[in-house]
Design a protein around this motif. Sequence first.
Motif, PDB file in Angstrom:
ATOM      1  N   GLY A   1      32.017  40.866  32.567  1.00  0.00           N
ATOM      2  CA  GLY A   1      31.757  42.141  33.209  1.00  0.00           C
ATOM      3  C   GLY A   1      32.832  43.153  32.921  1.00  0.00           C
ATOM      4  O   GLY A   1      34.008  42.822  32.799  1.00  0.00           O
ATOM      5  N   GLU A   2      32.445  44.366  32.810  1.00  0.00           N
ATOM      6  CA  GLU A   2      33.390  45.434  32.503  1.00  0.00           C
ATOM      7  C   GLU A   2      34.148  45.800  33.766  1.00  0.00           C
ATOM      8  O   GLU A   2      33.572  46.028  34.821  1.00  0.00           O
ATOM      9  N   SER A   3      35.445  45.860  33.682  1.00  0.00           N
ATOM     10  CA  SER A   3      36.254  46.154  34.848  1.00  0.00           C
ATOM     11  C   SER A   3      36.721  47.585  34.888  1.00  0.00           C
ATOM     12  O   SER A   3      37.084  48.092  35.925  1.00  0.00           O
TER      13      SER A   3
ATOM     14  N   GLY B   1      36.290  41.565  32.866  1.00  0.00           N
ATOM     15  CA  GLY B   1      35.826  40.649  33.897  1.00  0.00           C
ATOM     16  C   GLY B   1      36.921  39.912  34.624  1.00  0.00           C
ATOM     17  O   GLY B   1      36.627  39.013  35.428  1.00  0.00           O
ATOM     18  N   LYS B   2      38.158  40.286  34.372  1.00  0.00           N
ATOM     19  CA  LYS B   2      39.283  39.589  35.013  1.00  0.00           C
ATOM     20  C   LYS B   2      40.190  40.579  35.742  1.00  0.00           C
ATOM     21  O   LYS B   2      40.109  41.793  35.534  1.00  0.00           O
ATOM     22  N   GLY B   3      41.058  40.039  36.545  1.00  0.00           N
ATOM     23  CA  GLY B   3      42.039  40.867  37.216  1.00  0.00           C
ATOM     24  C   GLY B   3      43.231  41.134  36.311  1.00  0.00           C
ATOM     25  O   GLY B   3      43.432  40.459  35.302  1.00  0.00           O
TER      26      GLY B   3
END
Lengths: 113, 111
Positions: free
Chosen positions: B1-3, B41-43
């Motif tokens: 997912g695009e963050s 998709g990550k923090g």
Amino acid sequence: DARVTQTPRHKVTEMGQEVTMRCQPILGHNTVFWYRQTMMQGLELLAYFRNRAPLDDSGMPKDRFSAEMPDATLATLKIQPSEPRDSAVYFCASGTRGNTEAFFGQGTRLTVV
Amino acid sequence: GESVGLHLPTLSVQEGDNSIINCAYSNSASDYFIWYKQESGKGPQFIIDIRSNMDKRQGQRVTVLLNKTVKHLSLQIAATQPGDSAVYFCAENDGSYKLIFGSGTRLLVRP
């Protein structure tokens, strides 16, 4: 492998519904942050806790957002009622006092339709 | 997912080349700076930090340079690899608990 755990990873809800996002900070960390990330605003600090006490929630819309730490292993961010403009990725991060490095979770992607 | 969004400045580099990502900070009282890497998709993930009493700090394949005179921070990545493709954020701290994040730079590594 110590990490910050957030649930759910994705949430789609209808406008007006209550949304609760959960965070398990890294064991032993005593500071917890909630951030919101959007295309327009980037990463914004919503709330900050130290030793479970809220020290700063000035970044949160008070009328609909609330953040709590019922215990040292759980932080919650609640939106009631949710609105489409709340759609964003919400990150929780934890750290230790005196160490300003914050470890981020994977985030909760919230979509309010 | 695009963050993150689609409007970020983008740096495109050839695999194996060195990358330099720049950041201007605003608060002259800031005394601690961090570079974060965020993959889709990550923090954000901590890369390297530097305190204001230093002007250079090196890590594994990364170097951070701090110029307090012009309030400028840079991240240098040596021998850039495909796995380095991500959005990179600088963050500043003035000694309080708050980290103020920059808007980010997208790094694309061409094979």
